[in-house]
Motif scaffolding. Structure first.
Motif, PDB file in Angstrom:
ATOM      1  N   SER A 118       0.870  -1.171   0.000  1.00  0.00           N
ATOM      2  CA  SER A 118       0.000   0.000   0.000  1.00  0.00           C
ATOM      3  C   SER A 118       0.907   1.221   0.000  1.00  0.00           C
ATOM      4  O   SER A 118       1.560   1.520   1.009  1.00  0.00           O
ATOM      5  CB  SER A 118      -0.906   0.015   1.235  1.00  0.00           C
ATOM      6  OG  SER A 118      -1.474   1.307   1.417  1.00  0.00           O
ATOM      7  N   LYS A 119       0.973   1.912  -1.113  1.00  0.00           N
ATOM      8  CA  LYS A 119       1.857   3.079  -1.192  1.00  0.00           C
ATOM      9  C   LYS A 119       1.474   4.128  -0.155  1.00  0.00           C
ATOM     10  O   LYS A 119       2.343   4.740   0.469  1.00  0.00           O
ATOM     11  CB  LYS A 119       1.805   3.666  -2.606  1.00  0.00           C
ATOM     12  CG  LYS A 119       2.323   2.721  -3.674  1.00  0.00           C
ATOM     13  CD  LYS A 119       2.067   3.281  -5.064  1.00  0.00           C
ATOM     14  CE  LYS A 119       2.406   2.242  -6.127  1.00  0.00           C
ATOM     15  NZ  LYS A 119       2.036   2.706  -7.480  1.00  0.00           N
ATOM     16  N   HIS A 120       0.163   4.313   0.020  1.00  0.00           N
ATOM     17  CA  HIS A 120      -0.314   5.297   0.987  1.00  0.00           C
ATOM     18  C   HIS A 120       0.169   4.950   2.389  1.00  0.00           C
ATOM     19  O   HIS A 120       0.692   5.800   3.125  1.00  0.00           O
ATOM     20  CB  HIS A 120      -1.840   5.347   0.948  1.00  0.00           C
ATOM     21  CG  HIS A 120      -2.445   6.268   1.970  1.00  0.00           C
ATOM     22  ND1 HIS A 120      -2.994   5.794   3.145  1.00  0.00           N
ATOM     23  CD2 HIS A 120      -2.569   7.611   2.007  1.00  0.00           C
ATOM     24  CE1 HIS A 120      -3.442   6.812   3.846  1.00  0.00           C
ATOM     25  NE2 HIS A 120      -3.198   7.920   3.198  1.00  0.00           N
ATOM     26  N   LEU A 122       2.716   2.984   3.294  1.00  0.00           N
ATOM     27  CA  LEU A 122       4.171   3.073   3.410  1.00  0.00           C
ATOM     28  C   LEU A 122       4.640   4.511   3.482  1.00  0.00           C
ATOM     29  O   LEU A 122       5.532   4.851   4.266  1.00  0.00           O
ATOM     30  CB  LEU A 122       4.839   2.346   2.241  1.00  0.00           C
ATOM     31  CG  LEU A 122       5.253   0.892   2.514  1.00  0.00           C
ATOM     32  CD1 LEU A 122       4.039   0.025   2.789  1.00  0.00           C
ATOM     33  CD2 LEU A 122       6.048   0.330   1.355  1.00  0.00           C
ATOM     34  N   GLN A 123       4.052   5.381   2.676  1.00  0.00           N
ATOM     35  CA  GLN A 123       4.474   6.779   2.676  1.00  0.00           C
ATOM     36  C   GLN A 123       4.146   7.461   3.999  1.00  0.00           C
ATOM     37  O   GLN A 123       4.897   8.323   4.467  1.00  0.00           O
ATOM     38  CB  GLN A 123       3.842   7.502   1.488  1.00  0.00           C
ATOM     39  CG  GLN A 123       4.490   7.107   0.167  1.00  0.00           C
ATOM     40  CD  GLN A 123       3.652   7.417  -1.052  1.00  0.00           C
ATOM     41  OE1 GLN A 123       2.566   7.999  -0.948  1.00  0.00           O
ATOM     42  NE2 GLN A 123       4.132   7.009  -2.220  1.00  0.00           N
ATOM     43  N   PRO A 130       7.532   7.180  -4.763  1.00  0.00           N
ATOM     44  CA  PRO A 130       6.180   7.031  -5.322  1.00  0.00           C
ATOM     45  C   PRO A 130       5.750   5.573  -5.460  1.00  0.00           C
ATOM     46  O   PRO A 130       4.564   5.271  -5.443  1.00  0.00           O
ATOM     47  CB  PRO A 130       6.295   7.697  -6.700  1.00  0.00           C
ATOM     48  CG  PRO A 130       7.502   8.563  -6.626  1.00  0.00           C
ATOM     49  CD  PRO A 130       8.436   7.881  -5.689  1.00  0.00           C
ATOM     50  N   GLY A 131       6.715   4.670  -5.650  1.00  0.00           N
ATOM     51  CA  GLY A 131       6.399   3.259  -5.823  1.00  0.00           C
ATOM     52  C   GLY A 131       7.650   2.415  -5.699  1.00  0.00           C
ATOM     53  O   GLY A 131       8.766   2.922  -5.467  1.00  0.00           O
ATOM     54  N   GLN A 132       7.489   1.113  -5.881  1.00  0.00           N
ATOM     55  CA  GLN A 132       8.610   0.194  -5.718  1.00  0.00           C
ATOM     56  C   GLN A 132       9.618   0.311  -6.864  1.00  0.00           C
ATOM     57  O   GLN A 132      10.808   0.069  -6.669  1.00  0.00           O
ATOM     58  CB  GLN A 132       8.081  -1.246  -5.609  1.00  0.00           C
ATOM     59  CG  GLN A 132       7.232  -1.458  -4.360  1.00  0.00           C
ATOM     60  CD  GLN A 132       6.791  -2.889  -4.174  1.00  0.00           C
ATOM     61  OE1 GLN A 132       7.384  -3.647  -3.424  1.00  0.00           O
ATOM     62  NE2 GLN A 132       5.713  -3.260  -4.854  1.00  0.00           N
ATOM     63  N   HIS A 177       4.694   7.312 -12.078  1.00  0.00           N
ATOM     64  CA  HIS A 177       3.709   7.683 -11.063  1.00  0.00           C
ATOM     65  C   HIS A 177       3.688   9.198 -10.891  1.00  0.00           C
ATOM     66  O   HIS A 177       4.204   9.738  -9.912  1.00  0.00           O
ATOM     67  CB  HIS A 177       4.034   6.983  -9.747  1.00  0.00           C
ATOM     68  CG  HIS A 177       4.002   5.491  -9.851  1.00  0.00           C
ATOM     69  ND1 HIS A 177       5.111   4.689  -9.653  1.00  0.00           N
ATOM     70  CD2 HIS A 177       2.987   4.645 -10.165  1.00  0.00           C
ATOM     71  CE1 HIS A 177       4.772   3.419  -9.822  1.00  0.00           C
ATOM     72  NE2 HIS A 177       3.499   3.373 -10.144  1.00  0.00           N
ATOM     73  N   GLY A 309      -2.589  -4.702  -6.823  1.00  0.00           N
ATOM     74  CA  GLY A 309      -2.300  -4.142  -5.519  1.00  0.00           C
ATOM     75  C   GLY A 309      -2.662  -5.065  -4.377  1.00  0.00           C
ATOM     76  O   GLY A 309      -2.773  -6.289  -4.548  1.00  0.00           O
TER      77      GLY A 309
END
Length: 351
Positions: A118-120, A122-123, A130-132, A177, A309
């Motif tokens: 979950s990018k949200h 993790l951030q 922005p991503g992996q 992204h 996702g």
């Protein structure tokens, strides 16, 4: 091949699809490879119990239908709570990514499979990417700058080329992204030339295409209609194509994206460069029907991921489809082998 696996968000479907993938008949034919999952053993065991997946344990190694996987602790414990974001799960996902990146960058592993994050989440826990794709690009650049003087290896995070793969269909992205409103301002002749050159190199090195053909999609509807619907095709895309073609790169376009996919023109090319994320990924995912693979090309490491996702809405229910994870693991093995063979052949030629 030695494959390391980052656990992703354990409250999503990542561990489920990974465990199911290990029991898939296709992967049962690949028992000679060494798999290491960076996670906590209790998360793996509880996920298996919840979903009714039988695991055979021998100390820190489990097997599914005879296919073994070692579990390497991240020393970052979390409770298992399917279907929602939690900070402790995010911290485990980040730690797993860091350890997986260290292993593959230091060549202790040949490739990495990343399960969904979950990018949200993790951030919110301090993940600065922005991503992996961007994360592995940065880690590869850091490792390269400290360990190597080989200038042929990409150093900057901008050198990462995000590519979605389904069989012989490969879609790479000029921008990744970023907000849609920023795409046009980010495009340049230099950027597009760099992306296509990187794509051509990956087709040679990672996929064994001897004479790759590349298609470039237009940015605007109807390819801009000679400037009536935007000037990017006239001012940026066509000049970039002229530069590339003068270099001997077999790249054509710009093609209006709707007709290109509707009339199956993609069958005539080894890869496609889309201008932005959804332009390329929506048609590929529709055609792949859940079997696509995310590959981070143009890096000194091999990283593959399923093309979906965390799917919190179905997490813990046992209904997640493992097809994309099966394909991602097979792709990681195949690309790592192809790249090793290509590099060895090139080295022999240069000696």
């Amino acid at each position: 091949m030695r494959i390391v696996v980052s656990c992703g968000d354990v409250n999503g479907i990542g561990l489920e699809v990974f465990l199911k993938a290990l029991g898939h008949p296709v992967l049962q034919q690949h028992k000679g490879h060494e798999l290491t999952l960076y996670c906590e053993s209790d998360c793996v065991q509880l996920t298996a119990e919840k979903l009714g997946i039988e695991l055979q344990w021998n100390k820190d190694t489990f097997s599914v239908a005879g296919l073994r996987c070692h579990v390497q602790s991240c020393d970052q414990h979390t409770r298992l709570r399917f279907g929602a974001e939690y900070a402790d799960a995010a911290r485990l996902a980040i730690r797993s990514l860091e350890l997986s990146a260290a292993a593959v960058c230091s060549t202790q592993a040949d490739a990495v499979l990343t399960l969904p994050i979950s990018k949200h989440s993790l951030q919110r826990s301090g993940f600065a990417f922005p991503g992996q794709t961007e994360f592995f690009a940065a880690r590869a650049a850091e490792w390269h700058s400290s360990e190597s003087s080989d200038d042929s290896v990409p150093r900057s995070g901008a050198d990462a080329l995000m590519m979605l793969v389904y069989g012989a269909m490969r879609v790479a992205l000029a921008t990744i992204h970023v907000p849609l409103q920023s795409v046009a301002s980010l495009l340049s002749v230099q950027l597009l030339c760099e992306r296509v050159r990187a794509l051509e190199n990956s087709l040679h090195r990672d996929f064994g295409c001897e004479y790759p053909r590349i298609a470039m999609l237009a940015l605007n509807p109807h390819a801009g209609e000679h400037g009536a619907i935007g000037m990017e095709e006239q001012d940026i895309l066509l000049p970039a194509l002229h530069v590339l073609q003068n270099e001997g790169v077999d790249c054509e376009g710009p093609f209006a994206a709707d007709g290109f996919f509707a009339h199956k023109a993609y069958l005539n090319y080894d890869a496609i460069l889309a201008m932005y994320h959804d332009q390329g990924l929506i048609p590929l995912k529709l055609l792949a029907s859940g079997g696509g693979v995310n590959f981070s090309a143009n890096l000194p490491l091999v990283r593959c991921s399923p093309d979906h996702g965390t799917a919190y809405a179905i997490a813990g229910q046992g209904v997640a489809d493992e097809t994309s994870t099966v394909h991602a693991l097979l792709s990681a093995i195949s690309i790592a082998e192809q790249r090793a063979n290509y590099d060895a052949a090139k080295l022999r030629t240069n000696q």
